[in-house]
Design a protein around this motif. Structure first.
Motif, PDB file in Angstrom:
ATOM      1  N   VAL A   1       0.844  -1.196   0.000  1.00  0.00           N
ATOM      2  CA  VAL A   1       0.000   0.000   0.000  1.00  0.00           C
ATOM      3  C   VAL A   1       0.880   1.248   0.000  1.00  0.00           C
ATOM      4  N   LEU A   2       0.598   2.156  -0.939  1.00  0.00           N
ATOM      5  CA  LEU A   2       1.248   3.465  -0.977  1.00  0.00           C
ATOM      6  C   LEU A   2       0.211   4.523  -0.609  1.00  0.00           C
ATOM      7  N   LEU A   3       0.504   5.304   0.427  1.00  0.00           N
ATOM      8  CA  LEU A   3      -0.379   6.383   0.865  1.00  0.00           C
ATOM      9  C   LEU A   3       0.247   7.712   0.441  1.00  0.00           C
ATOM     10  N   VAL A   4      -0.385   8.413  -0.505  1.00  0.00           N
ATOM     11  CA  VAL A   4       0.131   9.687  -1.001  1.00  0.00           C
ATOM     12  C   VAL A   4      -0.725  10.806  -0.426  1.00  0.00           C
ATOM     13  N   VAL A   5      -0.088  11.726   0.282  1.00  0.00           N
ATOM     14  CA  VAL A   5      -0.809  12.795   0.978  1.00  0.00           C
ATOM     15  C   VAL A   5      -0.073  14.112   0.769  1.00  0.00           C
ATOM     16  N   GLY A   6      -0.831  15.206   0.662  1.00  0.00           N
ATOM     17  CA  GLY A   6      -0.227  16.519   0.570  1.00  0.00           C
ATOM     18  C   GLY A   6       0.367  16.949   1.897  1.00  0.00           C
ATOM     19  N   GLY A   7       1.527  17.563   1.850  1.00  0.00           N
ATOM     20  CA  GLY A   7       2.186  17.993   3.078  1.00  0.00           C
ATOM     21  C   GLY A   7       1.447  19.069   3.826  1.00  0.00           C
ATOM     22  N   ALA A   8       0.598  19.834   3.113  1.00  0.00           N
ATOM     23  CA  ALA A   8      -0.182  20.890   3.751  1.00  0.00           C
ATOM     24  C   ALA A   8      -1.605  20.438   4.074  1.00  0.00           C
ATOM     25  N   ASP A   9      -1.900  19.170   3.834  1.00  0.00           N
ATOM     26  CA  ASP A   9      -3.228  18.616   4.138  1.00  0.00           C
ATOM     27  C   ASP A   9      -3.160  17.996   5.536  1.00  0.00           C
TER      28      ASP A   9
END
Length: 237
Positions: free
Chosen positions: A154-162
Motif C-alpha cells: 500500500v502506498l499512501l500519497v498525501v499533501g504535506g499541507a493537508d
C-alpha cells in the motif's frame, strides 16, 4: 489498444466505467473515486493518463449509479458508505478478468478520498487478485478493521499541507500489516492543485504499481519492466 465505455454488473445495478488498456499492458488499475466525484474527475483522469504511459491499463469506474449520485448530492447518504463501494469494487475486480485483452492481468487499486477506504477493503477481500493499492489524499482510516486484512503493498500519497488527512493516514498506516509507505508531497493541499503536485502523485503511483504488479525484471511478453518504465518516463522529462 482497448478504449471503451463498459458496464459492470453488481448485484441489481450496472456500474459505468471507462476502460483503456494500452498494448502489452503490465496490469490494469481500477479507480475508486471519492465522495462527490466520478469517473470524470480531472485529477484521477490525469493520474490514469500517467499510468497508461507507464504501460498500465486503467478502469475509471462510477461506484454509484446516476440515481444514487443525485440522491447523494442532495442528502450525502452514500458518500461515506465505503462498505457498499467496496462490495461493488470487488465485483469490478472479478469482472474484468473475462474481458478480451484484460484476462489474467494483475490488478491494482487506486483510491482517492473515501474511495481509498473502499479500495483497501476490497483488497483485503481479494488478496489473490489485487497486487497493489495506492491512495491519493485518501481516508484509509475509514477502512477500520479491514486494514490488517490487506496483504497487497500500500502506498499512501498525501499533501504535506493537508494536515488533518496526513494525520489520519499516519494513524491508518500503523494498523497496516502489509508492506506500505507514506509519500508526502511537500506543500500540496488536499486536491493537489499546486504546480507539479499531481504529476508527482502520478509518478509515485506508476512506480509503485510497476514495482509490485510485475516484479523487477522485464517480462517475456515484451512489455518494459518497472525500472525500464521509470527510465523511459525520466528520459521524457
Amino acid at each position: 489498444m482497448i478504449s471503451e465505455t463498459v458496464r459492470v454488473p453488481s448485484a441489481d445495478v450496472a456500474l459505468t466505467g471507462d476502460l483503456v488498456v494500452p498494448g502489452r499492458p503490465r496490469g490494469v488499475i481500477l479507480f475508486a473515486h471519492g465522495s462527490g466525484s466520478s469517473r470524470l474527475s480531472p485529477r484521477n483522469r490525469a493520474v490514469a493518463a500517467g499510468l497508461r504511459r507507464a504501460g498500465l491499463g486503467t478502469l475509471l469506474l462510477d461506484l454509484l449509479t446516476e440515481d444514487e449520485e443525485r440522491e447523494d448530492a442532495a442528502t450525502g447518504r452514500h458518500r461515506f458508505d465505503v462498505v457498499l463501494q467496496a462490495r461493488r469494487l470487488v465485483d469490478a475486480v472479478d469482472r474484468p478478468a473475462g474481458r478480451p485483452g484484460v484476462a489474467g492481468l494483475p490488478v491494482g487499486l487506486f483510491g482517492a478520498s473515501t474511495g481509498a477506504a473502499a479500495a483497501l477493503i476490497a483488497a483485503g477481500q481479494r488478496p489473490e487478485r489485487v497486487f497493489a493499492v495506492v491512495s491519493r489524499g485518501g481516508r484509509p482510516d475509514l477502512a477500520g478493521d479491514a486494514l490488517p486484512t490487506v496483504h497487497a503493498p500500500v502506498l499512501l500519497v498525501v499533501g504535506g499541507a493537508d494536515d488533518a488527512v496526513l494525520g489520519l493516514n499516519r494513524e491508518a498506516a500503523q494498523r497496516l500489516t502489509a508492506h506500505h509507505r507514506l509519500h508526502v508531497v511537500p506543500g500540496a493541499t488536499h486536491l493537489f492543485p499546486e504546480p507539479g503536485a499531481l504529476a508527482e502523485v502520478a509518478e509515485a503511483a506508476a512506480d509503485w504499481f510497476c514495482d509490485h504488479l510485475g516484479g523487477e525484471t522485464d517480462d517475456t511478453a515484451g512489455s518494459p519492466g518497472p525500472r525500464a518504465a521509470r527510465a523511459t518516463r525520466q528520459a521524457g522529462k
